[in-house]
Structure formats: C-alpha cells, structure tokens
Design a protein around this motif. Structure first.
Motif, PDB file in Angstrom:
ATOM      1  N   ALA A 189       0.799  -1.312   0.134  1.00  0.00           N
ATOM      2  CA  ALA A 189       0.036   0.140   0.022  1.00  0.00           C
ATOM      3  C   ALA A 189       0.800   1.273   0.068  1.00  0.00           C
ATOM      4  N   ARG A 190       1.781   1.098   0.593  1.00  0.00           N
ATOM      5  CA  ARG A 190       2.830   2.271   0.894  1.00  0.00           C
ATOM      6  C   ARG A 190       3.418   2.695  -0.592  1.00  0.00           C
ATOM      7  N   LEU A 191       3.901   1.637  -1.294  1.00  0.00           N
ATOM      8  CA  LEU A 191       4.490   1.735  -2.628  1.00  0.00           C
ATOM      9  C   LEU A 191       3.369   1.959  -3.519  1.00  0.00           C
ATOM     10  N   GLY A 192       1.943   1.834  -3.480  1.00  0.00           N
ATOM     11  CA  GLY A 192       0.860   2.360  -4.274  1.00  0.00           C
ATOM     12  C   GLY A 192       0.928   3.953  -4.173  1.00  0.00           C
ATOM     13  N   GLU A 193       0.875   4.127  -2.896  1.00  0.00           N
ATOM     14  CA  GLU A 193       0.778   5.625  -2.499  1.00  0.00           C
ATOM     15  C   GLU A 193       2.077   6.488  -3.086  1.00  0.00           C
ATOM     16  N   GLU A 194       3.241   5.541  -3.113  1.00  0.00           N
ATOM     17  CA  GLU A 194       4.373   6.339  -3.755  1.00  0.00           C
ATOM     18  C   GLU A 194       4.205   6.370  -5.351  1.00  0.00           C
ATOM     19  N   GLY A 195       3.594   5.695  -5.761  1.00  0.00           N
ATOM     20  CA  GLY A 195       3.439   5.417  -7.383  1.00  0.00           C
ATOM     21  C   GLY A 195       4.130   4.535  -8.020  1.00  0.00           C
ATOM     22  N   VAL A 196       3.698   3.293  -8.368  1.00  0.00           N
ATOM     23  CA  VAL A 196       4.479   2.087  -8.978  1.00  0.00           C
ATOM     24  C   VAL A 196       4.207   2.251 -10.315  1.00  0.00           C
ATOM     25  N   ASP A 197       5.373   2.552 -10.913  1.00  0.00           N
ATOM     26  CA  ASP A 197       5.299   2.985 -12.410  1.00  0.00           C
ATOM     27  C   ASP A 197       5.429   1.678 -13.328  1.00  0.00           C
ATOM     28  N   LEU A 198       5.917   0.424 -12.874  1.00  0.00           N
ATOM     29  CA  LEU A 198       5.666  -1.002 -13.620  1.00  0.00           C
ATOM     30  C   LEU A 198       5.712  -1.873 -12.504  1.00  0.00           C
ATOM     31  N   PHE A 199       4.851  -2.998 -12.730  1.00  0.00           N
ATOM     32  CA  PHE A 199       4.520  -4.024 -11.829  1.00  0.00           C
ATOM     33  C   PHE A 199       4.616  -5.125 -12.655  1.00  0.00           C
ATOM     34  N   LEU A 200       5.352  -6.051 -11.746  1.00  0.00           N
ATOM     35  CA  LEU A 200       6.062  -7.538 -12.840  1.00  0.00           C
ATOM     36  C   LEU A 200       5.313  -8.689 -11.429  1.00  0.00           C
ATOM     37  N   PRO A 201       4.036  -8.959 -11.777  1.00  0.00           N
ATOM     38  CA  PRO A 201       3.324  -9.914 -10.866  1.00  0.00           C
ATOM     39  C   PRO A 201       3.510 -11.317 -11.179  1.00  0.00           C
ATOM     40  N   ASP A 202       3.522 -12.153 -10.314  1.00  0.00           N
ATOM     41  CA  ASP A 202       3.738 -13.720 -10.464  1.00  0.00           C
ATOM     42  C   ASP A 202       2.132 -14.143 -11.210  1.00  0.00           C
ATOM     43  N   SER A 203       2.271 -14.868 -12.289  1.00  0.00           N
ATOM     44  CA  SER A 203       0.858 -14.990 -12.940  1.00  0.00           C
ATOM     45  C   SER A 203       0.583 -16.388 -12.878  1.00  0.00           C
ATOM     46  N   THR A 204       1.251 -17.571 -12.116  1.00  0.00           N
ATOM     47  CA  THR A 204       1.050 -18.788 -12.119  1.00  0.00           C
ATOM     48  C   THR A 204      -0.379 -19.357 -11.766  1.00  0.00           C
ATOM     49  N   ASN A 205      -1.092 -18.664 -10.976  1.00  0.00           N
ATOM     50  CA  ASN A 205      -2.627 -19.136 -10.486  1.00  0.00           C
ATOM     51  C   ASN A 205      -3.521 -17.927 -10.934  1.00  0.00           C
ATOM     52  N   SER A 206      -3.150 -17.122 -12.016  1.00  0.00           N
ATOM     53  CA  SER A 206      -3.982 -16.034 -12.538  1.00  0.00           C
ATOM     54  C   SER A 206      -5.284 -16.595 -12.916  1.00  0.00           C
ATOM     55  N   ASP A 207      -5.482 -17.772 -13.430  1.00  0.00           N
ATOM     56  CA  ASP A 207      -6.500 -18.031 -14.200  1.00  0.00           C
ATOM     57  C   ASP A 207      -7.222 -18.937 -13.145  1.00  0.00           C
ATOM     58  N   VAL A 208      -6.979 -18.926 -11.977  1.00  0.00           N
ATOM     59  CA  VAL A 208      -7.738 -19.740 -10.890  1.00  0.00           C
ATOM     60  C   VAL A 208      -8.489 -18.923  -9.967  1.00  0.00           C
ATOM     61  N   PRO A 209      -9.915 -18.992  -9.884  1.00  0.00           N
ATOM     62  CA  PRO A 209     -10.870 -18.157  -9.435  1.00  0.00           C
ATOM     63  C   PRO A 209     -10.504 -18.179  -7.967  1.00  0.00           C
ATOM     64  N   GLY A 210     -11.024 -16.900  -7.198  1.00  0.00           N
ATOM     65  CA  GLY A 210     -11.171 -17.083  -5.722  1.00  0.00           C
ATOM     66  C   GLY A 210      -9.416 -16.694  -4.953  1.00  0.00           C
TER      67      GLY A 210
END
Length: 558
Positions: A189-210
C-alpha cells in the motif's frame, strides 16, 4: 503468432530497460535483466525442467546471450526465493563471472551456496531481509516480505531515476501461514501511494478463481492419512518445500512414526533448513534411511523427492522396482505437490506403477494434500487495487496465465495500452512513467546434458525423438563409382524398427536399381550415392511400414 525479432534502439540515459529472458510462456527459467545508465541488475536465475519431448536433457537454462558480453556491468543478482526455477541457473551464470554479488534472504542464500559448493564456486553474498534497503549503482532496492511455499521469500521494489518497479517473485496471500510471515500488504500500500510505474506480478494462478487455500488446511489431512495407514508411508514433495516437510514431521510425530529423508536434494535442503531454524524437528523423529528398514512397517514415514515423476528421483525408482525400498500391498504413497505443466504423463505413469504394486496412492486429485504457493485471481485483484500500477508486465507463467493476469489488471482499471504481454526476450523501456515495447530479442533454450551446456540443439533433440519413437536403420555398401554397381552389400541393420532383418529383402533390389540409374545419370560422388540410398529406403519404409526411422547410409567407393 510467430515472433518478430526486432533489435532495440540504443538505451537513452535515464531510461530503464527491462528484459525478461526467462519465465514468460513457461513455468521456470525465471530471470529478468534491468539496465540503467550502463549498469545491469538481474532478478532471479532459474531453470526449467525438461519434458518428455526433450530426451536426455537434465536442465534448461535461460539464454545468457544478452549479458554474456557485459558481465562486468552486472552489479548483482537478486534472488527472490530458493526454488530451483528461480535459483537453479545461478551456478551456470557464475561460471561466466564468479564474483557477481548475490542478494537474497538467509535461507535462499544457504540453498544457493550449497548448490554452488557442488560446482566448486564460492560466491560473494549479501543476506537481506524484509524492510532492508540496499543501493547498487543507480538501483535502490527495497525488500518486502511475501508468503510462498518456501520460507523467507521476498519481493523487491526497484527505485530508479526512471521510475519505481515492483517485482513480486512468487507469492500468495495466505493469512494464516505456518511461519506466521504474511505478505506485507502494508508495504504494498505504501508503494502504491508512492506510485508504482511498472508492476511485474507472479501469474501462475491468475486463471484460478478466488483465493488460494491455506497451508494449515493440509496438516490435518496428512495427519488423518498417516494415522489410518496400515503399513509404510511415503510422502513425495519438492525438495525445498520446508512447510510441507514440517507438516509431515509433525503428523508422523503425533502418530508415533519416525521420518527418513530420501533423495540427495531433500537431505541437503532439509539439513540446511533445520540448521537455520526454519524447520523444527521433533525430538527422536528423524532416522537414517538405512536404519529405518529395521523399524516395523507401521512406524516409518519416508519423505522423498520425485513428486513430478522425474525418472531418476526416488519415487519413480520405487515405482520401477529400482530402489532399495520395495513398495507393496498396504503401503501408502502421498504426492504432496501440484503438477507442473508438462509433467502430467510422467506423474500419472508413476502413480499407475505404484498402484500396480499394491500401494494406496493419495494425490491432489483425490485428497487435499497440497495447496499452491501462488496467488489466485482474487489475491491478484487485491494487489492491483492496492498498488494501482501505471504499467503492468505479467511474468512467471505460461501464455494463458500471462493473459489471464493481464485481464485482471484491466478489470481493476489499468489502461489496456499500459499492459504488456509477451515472451522471453521482449524489451521494455520505462521512462517518466511510460512503459513501451521497443524490441524483441531472439532467445532460445540452453540445454544442460550431462557435463555439456549449450551444445545440444533442437535438431539433436529431434534426432533423439526419432531414435526413441521410430528406430534406426543403417545401410552399408561399397560400389564401383563408374557403374554404380554394388561390390559389397547392401548390409542392412536396424534397431527399434524390426526384429527380423529379412524384412529388408524387398528394398535391396530397389537400392541396386536406384544406384545403377544414378551412375547412368552421371553421379560419381560417394555422398551423392548415399543420398540416393537414403531417399530410396526412406520412401520404401514410409509406404510399406508408415514409419520414419533415422536412416544412416554408409557408401564407400571400391
């Protein structure tokens, strides 16, 4: 869609270049290169494990080509956690330059150092922990605690003059983790307030709901299975899954059983984890595997490697009756891991083999004996809403995972134009909060085969597949190059094609006729004659037997 190779332009001063050279379109080989003002920072250096269509290959490395000529520019390698798909390529990278600094948590570095010791490399390391900030040249690194299926995992925020990048590594948001170390959403959240210009997130379970289930849910299930097991219990897991091993140790202890570690990597990693305090071993639970044979069958649990069906791992050898422990009627085998895409056939072969021997096989498909270490769609949505990133580059996943992650980003309000999906070698430049694709490098797989690295090609693997699936035919003959008449032969031998060599009697007259015709048409070269033989035998085999074996003619001039 075919890849269009595009050389990136020269990098302007003050612009951050991001090149994922592994981990896009695959579960493994995770490695990302960051460049700013002539200096390089690397996040992770992992391996990919081979599939069935890559026979004889031990490991697959990222293609180091983009950095091979710039080794002196590398300021360090940040390792997010200790799984092989993030640290396995480190020894091969350090063979190119041994003094590249490695930054990671205590457990991660301990696992890496043990691997490097086998390669006779003594690394330069810097242990870091959550909340710590380190400056490497133009890169300021802040390390953030994340929860995963191995302790001590870290995300890294990379602050530069070009913008703020958040690279999660592998993570999930288990709110009741076994080690009480949750993903630090306050830092997010603190980084979000600072402003994240590029986010590289883990995608392995991104197609799994919930949301990904809790690790704590697995303990009671393991306890129940072990309590009801009439004879020996074998639990197979990743050799670095400290949390799962902890649950097995606890369940065995509660049921009056002792535990023997099986497999070199399991013994090595759990010894390290116990010595560093990440694994709590109940008193008098561990026993040497050789002494375990003297215990009653209902008093032992074997903790082994081989949950992915690897042919040389302990579990596969048990299934093939090639191990000192002979699985039999009444034994219980638990596969406490998820299936890595591409390993399905190998795993089910092992399950079938163990079942045929009389074992009761428990796996994720029929019992809750494993939960993923990766954030599902619900958790990723939370992250996007907390971070509100300007640009997103999903990483760590096959293409369906990357695109599913991109769709989540768009649903939370990220501009679709600022969401980048691609494959290994994509070149992304970040400046003034704007990320854009500026190139695509031509990167391939680098195969480790025994002691050789990078010498095996895709063509070699194709030959191996042909040999394994279609067989081999060799034809030896000596000819008079002037007439094309055969002086000796043809002698035909085969392997994996036909047991009775008389099957080739039909093709020998065709070879004689083809060579005579070639000589009459002016052919004199032995190599040209051999090509005539190859084509003649190939056409015959294809039309008569519907096979495509490897054909090796040897023609000499007499």
């Amino acid at each position: 869609m075919p890849t269009t190779i595009q050389s990136p332009p020269a990098l302007a001063k003050g612009t951050l270049r991001v090149i994922p050279i592994g981990g896009l379109g695959e579960i493994g080989r995770n490695m990302t290169v960051y460049e700013l003002d002539g200096k390089l920072l690397i996040v992770d250096a992992g391996v990919l494990f081979p599939e069935e269509h890559q026979p004889g290959v031990d490991l697959i490395l990222p293609d180091f080509t983009p950095i091979k000529d710039r080794l002196d520019d590398i300021l360090g390698v940040v390792l997010t956690h200790g799984h092989e798909d993030h640290i396995g390529a480190v020894p091969y990278l350090l063979r190119l330059r041994q003094d590249i600094p490695l930054l990671g948590s205590t457990l991660t570095l301990a696992l890496v150092e043990a691997k490097l010791k086998e390669h006779r490399i003594k690394p330069y390391t810097l242990a870091v922990k959550e909340g710590q900030i380190e400056k490497l040249g133009p890169f300021e690194l802040e390390f953030i605690a994340v929860n995963h299926s191995i302790p001590d995992a870290l995300a890294v925020a990379i602050r530069t003059s070009a913008g703020l990048v958040l690279h999660t590594g592998d993570f999930k948001m288990d709110q009741l983790p076994l080690d009480n170390r949750i993903t630090d959403l306050r830092a997010f959240a603190r980084l979000g307030e600072e402003g994240v210009d590029l986010f590289l997130p883990d995608s392995t379970n991104s197609d799994v709901p919930g949301f990904t289930a809790l690790e704590r849910d697995i303990g009671p299930v393991l306890d129940d299975i072990i309590a009801r097991a009439p004879r020996r219990v074998v639990v197979a897991s990743f050799s670095s899954h400290v949390h799962r091993v902890q649950q097995v140790l606890d369940a065995a202890h509660m049921n009056g059983r002792r535990v023997a570690f099986m497999g070199r990597s399991m013994i090595r990693n759990m010894t390290i984890a116990a010595d560093l305090g990440y694994l709590r071993v109940p008193e008098n639970v561990l026993i040497d595997s050789k002494k375990a044979k003297d215990l009653p069958d209902d008093r032992i649990v074997y903790m082994s490697t081989g949950s992915q069906g690897e042919p040389m791992a302990v579990l596969a050898r048990m299934a093939n009756l090639e191990h000192q422990i002979e699985i039999g009627e009444g034994d219980t085998v638990i596969l406490a891991s998820s299936l890595i895409p591409g390993n399905e056939n190998a795993v089910y072969r092992v399950i079938d083999g163990l079942t045929k021997l009389g074992a009761h096989v428990v796996h994720k498909g029929n019992a809750k004996v494993h939960v993923s270490g990766h954030a599902s769609a619900g958790e990723l949505l939370y992250c996007y809403n907390i971070l509100r990133p300007k640009n997103v580059l999903p990483v760590h996943g096959e293409h369906r995972h990357l695109y599913a992650n991109a769709a989540l980003a768009e649903r939370t309000g990220v501009n679709p134009k600022n969401i980048i999906t691609g494959q290994d070698g994509i070149v992304v430049d970040l400046r003034d909060g704007v990320a854009k694709v500026v190139g695509q490098l031509d990167l391939g797989y680098v195969y480790v085969d025994g002691s050789t690295v990078g010498e095996i090609t895709d063509a070699d693997l194709k030959d191996r597949r042909v040999l394994a699936e279609e067989g081999f035919i060799s034809i030896f003959l000596a000819i008079d190059p002037q007439t094309g008449l055969i002086v000796v032969g043809p002698e035909i031998q085969s392997r994996g094609f036909a047991e009775d060599e008389s099957v080739f009697d039909d093709v020998k007259p065709k070879i004689v006729a083809a060579l005579t015709e070639a000589a009459q048409n002016g052919t004199r070269d032995a190599h040209a004659f051999s090509q005539v033989v190859r084509r003649t035998v190939g056409r015959w085999v294809n039309s008569q037997h519907r096979r495509r074996p490897m054909i090796v003619p040897v023609v000499i001039s007499a």
